[in-house]
Design an enzyme around this catalytic site. Structure first.
Site, PDB file in Angstrom:
ATOM      1  N   ASP A  34       7.225  16.855   0.602  1.00  0.00           N
ATOM      2  CA  ASP A  34       7.608  18.073   1.309  1.00  0.00           C
ATOM      3  C   ASP A  34       6.909  18.098   2.659  1.00  0.00           C
ATOM      4  O   ASP A  34       5.687  17.961   2.737  1.00  0.00           O
ATOM      5  CB  ASP A  34       7.190  19.287   0.480  1.00  0.00           C
ATOM      6  CG  ASP A  34       7.520  20.585   1.189  1.00  0.00           C
ATOM      7  OD1 ASP A  34       8.632  21.089   0.980  1.00  0.00           O
ATOM      8  OD2 ASP A  34       6.671  21.076   1.963  1.00  0.00           O
ATOM      9  N   LYS A  38      11.917  21.137   6.707  1.00  0.00           N
ATOM     10  CA  LYS A  38      12.268  22.534   6.930  1.00  0.00           C
ATOM     11  C   LYS A  38      12.611  22.806   8.397  1.00  0.00           C
ATOM     12  O   LYS A  38      12.017  22.230   9.300  1.00  0.00           O
ATOM     13  CB  LYS A  38      11.111  23.434   6.504  1.00  0.00           C
ATOM     14  CG  LYS A  38      10.747  23.296   5.054  1.00  0.00           C
ATOM     15  CD  LYS A  38       9.458  24.052   4.756  1.00  0.00           C
ATOM     16  CE  LYS A  38       8.749  23.480   3.566  1.00  0.00           C
ATOM     17  NZ  LYS A  38       8.072  22.215   3.848  1.00  0.00           N
ATOM     18  N   TYR A  69       5.083  20.654  11.203  1.00  0.00           N
ATOM     19  CA  TYR A  69       3.780  20.118  10.821  1.00  0.00           C
ATOM     20  C   TYR A  69       3.335  18.946  11.706  1.00  0.00           C
ATOM     21  O   TYR A  69       2.176  18.551  11.662  1.00  0.00           O
ATOM     22  CB  TYR A  69       3.786  19.645   9.367  1.00  0.00           C
ATOM     23  CG  TYR A  69       4.170  20.687   8.348  1.00  0.00           C
ATOM     24  CD1 TYR A  69       4.231  22.046   8.651  1.00  0.00           C
ATOM     25  CD2 TYR A  69       4.494  20.295   7.060  1.00  0.00           C
ATOM     26  CE1 TYR A  69       4.603  22.976   7.705  1.00  0.00           C
ATOM     27  CE2 TYR A  69       4.853  21.229   6.094  1.00  0.00           C
ATOM     28  CZ  TYR A  69       4.908  22.563   6.430  1.00  0.00           C
ATOM     29  OH  TYR A  69       5.271  23.469   5.477  1.00  0.00           O
ATOM     30  N   HIS A  86      13.064  27.548   6.812  1.00  0.00           N
ATOM     31  CA  HIS A  86      11.664  27.860   6.505  1.00  0.00           C
ATOM     32  C   HIS A  86      11.415  29.362   6.353  1.00  0.00           C
ATOM     33  O   HIS A  86      10.715  29.795   5.437  1.00  0.00           O
ATOM     34  CB  HIS A  86      10.772  27.287   7.605  1.00  0.00           C
ATOM     35  CG  HIS A  86       9.413  26.881   7.146  1.00  0.00           C
ATOM     36  ND1 HIS A  86       8.718  25.872   7.737  1.00  0.00           N
ATOM     37  CD2 HIS A  86       8.604  27.338   6.166  1.00  0.00           C
ATOM     38  CE1 HIS A  86       7.545  25.718   7.145  1.00  0.00           C
ATOM     39  NE2 HIS A  86       7.451  26.606   6.189  1.00  0.00           N
ATOM     40  N   LEU A  99       7.580  18.152  -9.418  1.00  0.00           N
ATOM     41  CA  LEU A  99       6.255  17.996  -8.835  1.00  0.00           C
ATOM     42  C   LEU A  99       6.398  17.264  -7.502  1.00  0.00           C
ATOM     43  O   LEU A  99       6.964  16.176  -7.441  1.00  0.00           O
ATOM     44  CB  LEU A  99       5.346  17.198  -9.780  1.00  0.00           C
ATOM     45  CG  LEU A  99       3.918  16.970  -9.325  1.00  0.00           C
ATOM     46  CD1 LEU A  99       3.191  18.303  -9.169  1.00  0.00           C
ATOM     47  CD2 LEU A  99       3.188  16.078 -10.317  1.00  0.00           C
ATOM     48  N   GLY A 137       2.891  17.983  -0.966  1.00  0.00           N
ATOM     49  CA  GLY A 137       2.992  18.720   0.288  1.00  0.00           C
ATOM     50  C   GLY A 137       2.127  18.112   1.366  1.00  0.00           C
ATOM     51  O   GLY A 137       1.086  17.520   1.088  1.00  0.00           O
TER      52      GLY A 137
END
Length: 187
Positions: free
Chosen positions: A48, A82, A53, A113, A18, A21
């Site tokens: 994550d 990523k 981002y 990614h 778990l 994000g």
């Protein structure tokens, strides 16, 4: 706090099943930092993110605060980032930017990614600019994977992986004799 359910990667490291994000907070960096702190307090240990981002500095600041408060230790965290498509030719440089932004010395997992390379694009400042950055590049995915393996060998990344790959794309990597895939994939 009860230990979380985890899977063991072929690298020998455990990855919580778990994770938290951070993509939806791409535009609001203050909000992502606050949400990460709340997530740590709630027991999340897997975070994550991606350099794309643009929130890795806020995540790093929040995690350092929780570490400094004694809520969590770095060794208890599992941090995944990523490699974006325009960085296939600059794998180590991209990783170092993420590590710097996160304030870390290593990542627990670094993922390619997407299985396509784009030409290098100036740092994207917001999600609206993302679609303008899709100009095909010419970096072979096998070269990208080999560069990812070098990061593991140098201790900058504990495990590496793939995201959004098709079965034929994965098979191509698995069958390449120059790829040391066996120590970098799930058991």
């Amino acid at each position: 706090m009860a230990p979380c359910l985890a899977v063991t990667l072929s690298s020998g490291y455990k990855m919580p099943v778990l994770g938290f994000g951070t993509y939806n907070n791409m535009e609001d960096h203050e909000a992502v930092g606050e949400s990460v702190k709340v997530a740590v307090d709630a027991g999340y240990r897997y975070f994550d993110t991606a350099h794309l981002y643009l929130c890795e500095p806020a995540i790093g600041k929040a995690l350092r605060q929780k570490i400094d408060e004694g809520v969590v230790k770095r060794e208890e965290l599992f941090i995944c980032s990523k490699l974006w498509n325009d960085r296939h030719g600059d794998v180590e440089e991209s990783l170092m930017e993420s590590l710097n932004d996160l304030g870390l010395t290593y990542l627990d997992l670094y993922i390619i990614h997407f299985p396509v390379s784009f030409k290098r694009h100036p740092r994207i400042q917001n999600s609206k600019e993302l679609n303008a950055a899709y100009e095909p590049g010419h970096v072979d995915i096998l070269d990208t994977w080999r560069d990812m393996e070098k990061l593991v060998d140098r201790g900058l990344v504990r495990s590496i992986g793939l995201s959004n790959f098709t079965i034929p794309q994965i098979t191509r990597i698995l069958k390449d004799p120059g790829v040391a895939i066996s120590r970098h994939i799930y058991r």
